[in-house]
Design a protein around this motif. Structure first.
Motif, PDB file in Angstrom:
ATOM      1  N   VAL A 152       0.826  -1.212   0.000  1.00  0.00           N
ATOM      2  CA  VAL A 152       0.000   0.000   0.000  1.00  0.00           C
ATOM      3  C   VAL A 152       0.861   1.263   0.000  1.00  0.00           C
ATOM      4  O   VAL A 152       0.520   2.273  -0.630  1.00  0.00           O
ATOM      5  CB  VAL A 152      -1.024   0.044   1.165  1.00  0.00           C
ATOM      6  N   ALA A 153       1.996   1.193   0.688  1.00  0.00           N
ATOM      7  CA  ALA A 153       2.872   2.360   0.719  1.00  0.00           C
ATOM      8  C   ALA A 153       3.405   2.657  -0.680  1.00  0.00           C
ATOM      9  O   ALA A 153       3.406   3.812  -1.136  1.00  0.00           O
ATOM     10  CB  ALA A 153       4.024   2.140   1.699  1.00  0.00           C
ATOM     11  N   ALA A 154       3.845   1.617  -1.372  1.00  0.00           N
ATOM     12  CA  ALA A 154       4.398   1.822  -2.713  1.00  0.00           C
ATOM     13  C   ALA A 154       3.289   2.219  -3.689  1.00  0.00           C
ATOM     14  O   ALA A 154       3.457   3.135  -4.502  1.00  0.00           O
ATOM     15  CB  ALA A 154       5.096   0.549  -3.176  1.00  0.00           C
ATOM     16  N   VAL A 155       2.169   1.531  -3.600  1.00  0.00           N
ATOM     17  CA  VAL A 155       1.036   1.852  -4.487  1.00  0.00           C
ATOM     18  C   VAL A 155       0.606   3.305  -4.285  1.00  0.00           C
ATOM     19  O   VAL A 155       0.278   4.007  -5.240  1.00  0.00           O
ATOM     20  CB  VAL A 155      -0.135   0.874  -4.225  1.00  0.00           C
ATOM     21  N   GLU A 156       0.629   3.753  -3.048  1.00  0.00           N
ATOM     22  CA  GLU A 156       0.279   5.155  -2.805  1.00  0.00           C
ATOM     23  C   GLU A 156       1.197   6.090  -3.587  1.00  0.00           C
ATOM     24  O   GLU A 156       0.742   7.020  -4.264  1.00  0.00           O
ATOM     25  CB  GLU A 156       0.361   5.492  -1.310  1.00  0.00           C
ATOM     26  N   MET A 157       2.479   5.828  -3.503  1.00  0.00           N
ATOM     27  CA  MET A 157       3.434   6.746  -4.148  1.00  0.00           C
ATOM     28  C   MET A 157       3.272   6.731  -5.666  1.00  0.00           C
ATOM     29  O   MET A 157       3.291   7.777  -6.310  1.00  0.00           O
ATOM     30  CB  MET A 157       4.854   6.357  -3.742  1.00  0.00           C
ATOM     31  N   GLY A 208      -5.419  11.215   7.514  1.00  0.00           N
ATOM     32  CA  GLY A 208      -6.428  10.359   8.154  1.00  0.00           C
ATOM     33  C   GLY A 208      -6.800   9.180   7.285  1.00  0.00           C
ATOM     34  O   GLY A 208      -6.886   8.040   7.759  1.00  0.00           O
ATOM     35  N   SER A 209      -7.009   9.429   6.006  1.00  0.00           N
ATOM     36  CA  SER A 209      -7.391   8.289   5.156  1.00  0.00           C
ATOM     37  C   SER A 209      -6.196   7.389   4.879  1.00  0.00           C
ATOM     38  O   SER A 209      -6.355   6.172   4.757  1.00  0.00           O
ATOM     39  CB  SER A 209      -8.081   8.763   3.865  1.00  0.00           C
ATOM     40  N   ARG A 210      -5.009   7.964   4.832  1.00  0.00           N
ATOM     41  CA  ARG A 210      -3.816   7.105   4.728  1.00  0.00           C
ATOM     42  C   ARG A 210      -3.765   6.141   5.916  1.00  0.00           C
ATOM     43  O   ARG A 210      -3.561   4.925   5.739  1.00  0.00           O
ATOM     44  CB  ARG A 210      -2.554   7.971   4.706  1.00  0.00           C
ATOM     45  N   ALA A 211      -3.973   6.668   7.105  1.00  0.00           N
ATOM     46  CA  ALA A 211      -3.890   5.832   8.308  1.00  0.00           C
ATOM     47  C   ALA A 211      -4.960   4.738   8.286  1.00  0.00           C
ATOM     48  O   ALA A 211      -4.693   3.585   8.649  1.00  0.00           O
ATOM     49  CB  ALA A 211      -4.031   6.712   9.549  1.00  0.00           C
ATOM     50  N   ILE A 212      -6.164   5.069   7.848  1.00  0.00           N
ATOM     51  CA  ILE A 212      -7.225   4.061   7.772  1.00  0.00           C
ATOM     52  C   ILE A 212      -6.823   2.953   6.790  1.00  0.00           C
ATOM     53  O   ILE A 212      -6.941   1.754   7.087  1.00  0.00           O
ATOM     54  CB  ILE A 212      -8.562   4.706   7.333  1.00  0.00           C
ATOM     55  N   CYS A 213      -6.347   3.332   5.621  1.00  0.00           N
ATOM     56  CA  CYS A 213      -5.961   2.323   4.626  1.00  0.00           C
ATOM     57  C   CYS A 213      -4.806   1.459   5.133  1.00  0.00           C
ATOM     58  O   CYS A 213      -4.804   0.239   4.942  1.00  0.00           O
ATOM     59  CB  CYS A 213      -5.559   2.996   3.310  1.00  0.00           C
ATOM     60  N   TYR A 214      -3.841   2.093   5.758  1.00  0.00           N
ATOM     61  CA  TYR A 214      -2.685   1.320   6.234  1.00  0.00           C
ATOM     62  C   TYR A 214      -3.095   0.346   7.352  1.00  0.00           C
ATOM     63  O   TYR A 214      -2.575  -0.758   7.432  1.00  0.00           O
ATOM     64  CB  TYR A 214      -1.571   2.249   6.720  1.00  0.00           C
ATOM     65  N   THR A 215      -4.013   0.769   8.217  1.00  0.00           N
ATOM     66  CA  THR A 215      -4.434  -0.170   9.268  1.00  0.00           C
ATOM     67  C   THR A 215      -5.258  -1.310   8.679  1.00  0.00           C
ATOM     68  O   THR A 215      -5.314  -2.400   9.251  1.00  0.00           O
ATOM     69  CB  THR A 215      -5.228   0.520  10.396  1.00  0.00           C
ATOM     70  N   GLY A 229      -8.953   2.647  -2.386  1.00  0.00           N
ATOM     71  CA  GLY A 229      -8.898   3.581  -1.263  1.00  0.00           C
ATOM     72  C   GLY A 229      -7.559   4.301  -1.240  1.00  0.00           C
ATOM     73  O   GLY A 229      -7.486   5.528  -1.063  1.00  0.00           O
ATOM     74  N   ILE A 230      -6.502   3.537  -1.444  1.00  0.00           N
ATOM     75  CA  ILE A 230      -5.157   4.125  -1.500  1.00  0.00           C
ATOM     76  C   ILE A 230      -5.075   5.162  -2.624  1.00  0.00           C
ATOM     77  O   ILE A 230      -4.428   6.204  -2.478  1.00  0.00           O
ATOM     78  CB  ILE A 230      -4.110   3.009  -1.704  1.00  0.00           C
ATOM     79  N   GLN A 231      -5.721   4.883  -3.735  1.00  0.00           N
ATOM     80  CA  GLN A 231      -5.705   5.874  -4.820  1.00  0.00           C
ATOM     81  C   GLN A 231      -6.308   7.205  -4.363  1.00  0.00           C
ATOM     82  O   GLN A 231      -5.862   8.268  -4.781  1.00  0.00           O
ATOM     83  CB  GLN A 231      -6.473   5.350  -6.036  1.00  0.00           C
ATOM     84  N   GLY A 232      -7.331   7.113  -3.512  1.00  0.00           N
ATOM     85  CA  GLY A 232      -7.889   8.343  -2.942  1.00  0.00           C
ATOM     86  C   GLY A 232      -6.827   9.088  -2.128  1.00  0.00           C
ATOM     87  O   GLY A 232      -6.667  10.306  -2.246  1.00  0.00           O
ATOM     88  N   VAL A 233      -6.092   8.335  -1.308  1.00  0.00           N
ATOM     89  CA  VAL A 233      -5.006   8.928  -0.524  1.00  0.00           C
ATOM     90  C   VAL A 233      -3.963   9.553  -1.455  1.00  0.00           C
ATOM     91  O   VAL A 233      -3.471  10.667  -1.221  1.00  0.00           O
ATOM     92  CB  VAL A 233      -4.324   7.853   0.359  1.00  0.00           C
ATOM     93  N   SER A 234      -3.650   8.831  -2.516  1.00  0.00           N
ATOM     94  CA  SER A 234      -2.615   9.288  -3.460  1.00  0.00           C
ATOM     95  C   SER A 234      -2.967  10.634  -4.072  1.00  0.00           C
ATOM     96  O   SER A 234      -2.143  11.550  -4.130  1.00  0.00           O
ATOM     97  CB  SER A 234      -2.464   8.277  -4.605  1.00  0.00           C
ATOM     98  N   ILE A 235      -4.195  10.723  -4.557  1.00  0.00           N
ATOM     99  CA  ILE A 235      -4.630  11.970  -5.185  1.00  0.00           C
ATOM    100  C   ILE A 235      -4.653  13.090  -4.147  1.00  0.00           C
ATOM    101  O   ILE A 235      -4.249  14.222  -4.424  1.00  0.00           O
ATOM    102  CB  ILE A 235      -6.040  11.787  -5.797  1.00  0.00           C
ATOM    103  N   ALA A 236      -5.113  12.762  -2.952  1.00  0.00           N
ATOM    104  CA  ALA A 236      -5.165  13.775  -1.894  1.00  0.00           C
ATOM    105  C   ALA A 236      -3.759  14.287  -1.592  1.00  0.00           C
ATOM    106  O   ALA A 236      -3.537  15.497  -1.470  1.00  0.00           O
ATOM    107  CB  ALA A 236      -5.826  13.198  -0.643  1.00  0.00           C
ATOM    108  N   GLU A 237      -2.814  13.390  -1.468  1.00  0.00           N
ATOM    109  CA  GLU A 237      -1.433  13.799  -1.172  1.00  0.00           C
ATOM    110  C   GLU A 237      -0.886  14.686  -2.296  1.00  0.00           C
ATOM    111  O   GLU A 237      -0.271  15.731  -2.040  1.00  0.00           O
ATOM    112  CB  GLU A 237      -0.544  12.554  -1.005  1.00  0.00           C
ATOM    113  N   ALA A 238      -1.105  14.264  -3.527  1.00  0.00           N
ATOM    114  CA  ALA A 238      -0.604  15.056  -4.658  1.00  0.00           C
ATOM    115  C   ALA A 238      -1.249  16.440  -4.679  1.00  0.00           C
ATOM    116  O   ALA A 238      -0.578  17.449  -4.927  1.00  0.00           O
ATOM    117  CB  ALA A 238      -0.861  14.321  -5.971  1.00  0.00           C
ATOM    118  N   ALA A 239      -2.540  16.481  -4.411  1.00  0.00           N
ATOM    119  CA  ALA A 239      -3.253  17.765  -4.418  1.00  0.00           C
ATOM    120  C   ALA A 239      -2.776  18.654  -3.275  1.00  0.00           C
ATOM    121  O   ALA A 239      -2.615  19.874  -3.438  1.00  0.00           O
ATOM    122  CB  ALA A 239      -4.761  17.529  -4.315  1.00  0.00           C
ATOM    123  N   TYR A 240      -2.554  18.053  -2.133  1.00  0.00           N
ATOM    124  CA  TYR A 240      -2.060  18.824  -0.981  1.00  0.00           C
ATOM    125  C   TYR A 240      -0.688  19.425  -1.283  1.00  0.00           C
ATOM    126  O   TYR A 240      -0.446  20.608  -1.040  1.00  0.00           O
ATOM    127  CB  TYR A 240      -1.994  17.935   0.270  1.00  0.00           C
TER     128      TYR A 240
END
Lengths: 593, 593
Positions: free
Chosen positions: B108-113, B361-368, B305-316
């Protein structure tokens, strides 16, 4: 395809925004209920039959620039011709120059329908409307005589040139300059960006209103003047003369509203004319340009709020049609064979009801803003002042709450369509792309929230906002007094929302009065949303109370019941955020890495 | 340009999702902390240096179809080659077939990046990952021997063929058919839509997994079988043979992820081969295809779900950079000359902090969720079952809350950019367009909410959900016990949010148990959001507690303080909507006109 919701619009005008009683009181001598009905029916017909079919074409083809000339999408030029031939451009224009001088309430209703049908098309005439207003209120008789009639008929269009690369929300940084030519005219130099319909093929001439600084102007916004700069100079006979030194150097490639040309405008670089300098004429006094702009900007902000309503209505209609048609799964209680229409699924129904609540709620807010403007116009003295302050107060809420609603509703509309929503041909995605500009332009929604808290709450030392909240309370009280089983639970929820709004308002007023600017600014956006939600609820209830037993009455009652139980509960959290969120926000710089 | 937030990702893995203690407990004998650091650093470098520069190019050019062949955007084919040459495709693949068999937490960590760097590019390998999993768990040894190694290296890619025009969320309506060929193989016929990377130029062969019905299959989802259908048949020597009777007949014109080809696939219409019928092989048992698909679908949902985190991180990241750079106005307390960076304005800061809170927050949910999957894998018996149930419970929240967050954060990112946000060249709008698919595909977020309430809450008669909430309570208790001034007010807010979640959970469990299905379904979406918000808060607090005094510790504490005071207050309203909103929703059919 969009069909104008003429009945709901009429009901909102008459019973929520007080048009019926205003007509009854003789406030608008030239306007009877029959005429209202006739105008709305015709405007709705034009929107649905003429404008809406060209919306997707505009999105797909966009506006194109070549050799300084902009070509609008196929069919749009002809549509614009039919539009002005129908007399629609002059609906609210001054009667002295050929306009119909109708109240703002009629304007917002018509503007809503046109923008639902094709946002990118209807945007152009909105800019013209603003230009007419600024010229009518502030220009010399000579300028009025030369320009107003043709702007009112729509033979020419108008533009607003404010933004520069370094000057967006902060007009202090504006650099465009103006020089006195000695003959009463001026020469304008500079670059403007994001100029909507700055160049196009709808009309033979374009009348640019341009903000610029005179050489001896004070720094900041007190040194900005407003100029009228036509694309083609106009002779005393009204005939078009030489091309002025102003042109479009580029079009933006945008997320949405592709049919609307968003231009970079270059003034005075010598491309046209004998020597560099776009010839312009002063509107209002020197260095008082921003004040002229502001008269107009309030109405423009209300109209952008209406655009939010428009997109929301179009998105709701599209999603509703799809949800009635698409079958998938079996909804609880479905008795038919095979799969049921997805509208039967509770979660889809929640999305649709949320969409409709936000659409109708923001419509009601915008229309009551128009009502306040109209009433300020037809009353005098203290009454007029109070109505004008109310309009000023509601304006930022109308702009920001409604345009946020436009985006949220359009996004829910995509979701209702499932996979089809992501496919461009469906049209749901276009609505989301188009909607996204409205929270940004004409003052970002963050700017609106600051305006609400810092400038509008303190009006009449808080009496203006208290009076508005008292009106919402009266709506809640009327629901309670009615004991109407169709509205069970609504009065309680409204009371709680209004209490939350009161608490947050007191907090904000106190923060502003005692100079705790940081706290006021930190909570401005959630405060505006709290205000908008509460107002929506009260106004939905007002509409439901007025229509009991009539056509659509059952639906209106059901909608406010849904909104009260499902959307209004958000107000408690918003109030808490406003009153207790600022400190942690101010302290959170370390988190922003 | 995106830079992988390796430190924050590592902190979340180690301290929020328990990787540090799992490694310490010897759960992953082949994985030390140094190796974790090395892999994440390299993956982050590849994402930032290699993938991210090709993201905008992919959006602008899109994938193109001509004569049945799909051309991916310029440079993407070469990028894919570098990607598989780097061994990234096999990160979690089975070791027996050349994969590295790393835990899901690393995946999930790699997929996020990768998805932050270019969502439309990284999506393809996600589908391959799903195909590998389905084949590895359910196919015969012969199929595994023939296909798995090349899928694990990435020499071939995989696809998932579920959706048909009439069968989206409801696979009961699936019509594609399969016939037994008599030699152990099958012939597949039918049309599939929305097939991600159904055709492309990345690899020589494509391995389609296709759901279809046998002639004698029972109706509904119990009559669906899963087949492996290669684009080119594969000889026993592993060499590519004849073209199979399957092809891409069209690409969708989409709102976003333009670089990712979304294909209509035609199976068995006779375009290729001697007689009509795409040759396929059964995966798992006949009529048990959906079960095979579901094993895989849970991981796919987590990855979306991770893709949601990914886009959020990029947008942030993009918005933060802009807010630090763009100057406009003077923020309260700004001491410099001229205009201040807009990050100093409280309203901009609110947007950025909201973005970061939702992202983290969503990163933490996905990782757990990944943690629970890994722990289920490395434990046995009752422990394993409990972890697996926890993963099942969190999965719909990870998918829906995170993808909603992706859209919300991307939209806020547009807003932070002001007018620039609406201009495509900025890139903020692309993130919003790309983000919008994630709440729709792999089970719409409405379907996730229904899954959460109807299937996941009742796991172990409610004990699974109660145990998870108890863990969140432990986070709140730890904050309270710490008496940490940096976390002032956080414990109280967490307690209230957890109370709201408990109340709503009891209500939902009771509704499901007592057959009040309508109420459970009506409140499912606000319930899921309530769960996600509360989980976010607890996990942000867990991360802050673990990092006190370290690098980034101050920022983490400030972030949860902000979120507690500004975002968590929403839980009260959500709980009320869940427990009191259903009746008015069910009664509101009359409003839907």
């Amino acid at each position: 395809m969009y069909r104008a919701p003429v009945d709901e619009i009429t009901h909102t005008l008459m019973h929520v925004a007080g048009l019926k009683s205003a007509i009854g009181d003789g406030r608008f001598p030239d306007l009877g209920e029959d005429l209202v009905d006739a105008i709305l029916a015709e405007a709705g017909k034009f929107a649905g039959d003429e404008i809406a079919p060209l919306n997707a074409i505009g999105d797909k083809n966009g506006a194109k620039l070549a050799d300084g000339a902009v070509t609008t999408p196929p069919g749009w030029k002809e549509l614009y011709r039919r539009w002005i031939d129908g007399g629609w451009n002059g609906l609210t224009g001054p009667e002295a120059f050929g306009g119909q001088g109708l109240p703002m309430l009629m304007s917002v209703a018509a503007v809503e329908m046109w923008n639902s049908a094709a946002f990118a098309f209807a945007l152009g005439p909105l800019l013209t409307m603003g230009a007419i207003e600024a010229i009518d209120k502030h220009a010399t008789d000579e300028l009025k005589a030369k320009y107003l009639e043709k702007l009112v008929t729509g033979e020419w269009m108008g533009t607003m040139n404010l933004t520069e690369p370094q000057a967006g929300s902060d007009l202090n940084a504006l650099k465009a300059r103006a020089e006195r030519a000695g003959d009463g005219s001026y020469r304008i130099f500079g670059q403007k960006i994001y100029i909507t319909y700055g160049e196009h093929d709808f009309t033979d001439n374009i009348v640019h209103l341009v903000l610029a600084r005179l050489p001896d102007a004070p720094a900041g916004t007190r040194g900005i003047s407003l100029f009228l700069v036509p694309k083609f100079l106009v002779g005393d006979d009204g005939e078009l003369g030489a091309r002025n030194d102003a042109f479009c150097s580029g079009l933006e490639h945008k997320l949405g509203i592709h049919g609307s040309p968003t231009c970079t405008m270059i003034f005075g670089d010598g491309k046209f004319g004998d020597e560099p300098g776009a010839i312009g004429w002063l509107i209002g006094e020197e260095n008082r340009g921003l004040a002229c702009m502001f008269t107009m900007m309030n109405n423009a902000r209300l109209h952008v709020g209406i655009q939010g309503v428009s997109i929301a209505e179009a998105a709701y209609q599209k999603a509703l049609a799809y949800a009635n048609e698409r079958t998938q799964g079996r909804a609880p209680g479905f008795k038919g064979d095979g799969m049921s229409p997805i509208i039967g699924h509770p979660d889809v129904r929640r999305m649709l009801l949320t969409m409709k609540s936000l659409t109708q709620g923001s419509r009601a807010i915008c229309y009551t803003c128009a009502q306040a403007l109209d009433m300020a116009h037809v009353t005098e003295g203290d009454k007029s002042r109070k109505w004008m302050e109310r309009a000023s107060l509601i304006t930022p809420i109308a702009k920001a709450f409604s345009t946020d609603a436009g985006v949220d509703v359009a996004s829910l509309g995509v979701q209702v369509h499932g996979g089809m929503g992501f496919i461009e041909e469906t049209g749901a995605a276009q609505l989301l792309r188009d909607a996204r500009i409205a929270p940004i332009y004409e003052g970002t929604n963050g700017i609106q929230a600051i305006d609400l808290v810092m400038r509008k709450l303190p009006l009449s030392d808080g009496a203006t906002v208290c009076a508005l909240i008292a009106d919402y309370q009266a709506d809640a009280d009327a629901v309670r007094a009615s004991n109407s089983p169709e509205l069970a639970g609504v009065a309680d929820r409204l009371d709680r929302a209004i209490d939350d709004l009161r608490t947050a308002t007191s907090f904000m007023l106190d923060a502003v009065r005692s100079g705790r600017q940081g706290e006021a600014l930190a909570g401005a956006t959630p405060y505006l949303r709290l205000f908008g939600l509460t107002a929506s609820g009260a106004l939905l209830a007002r509409g439901a109370m007025a229509g009991m037993g009539e056509d659509g009455g059952e639906g209106r009652a059901a909608l406010i019941r849904f909104a009260a139980a499902n959307l209004l509960p958000e107000t408690a959290g918003l109030s808490s955020t406003v009153t207790a969120g600022a400190e942690s926000l101010e302290a959170a710089a370390a988190a922003l890495t």
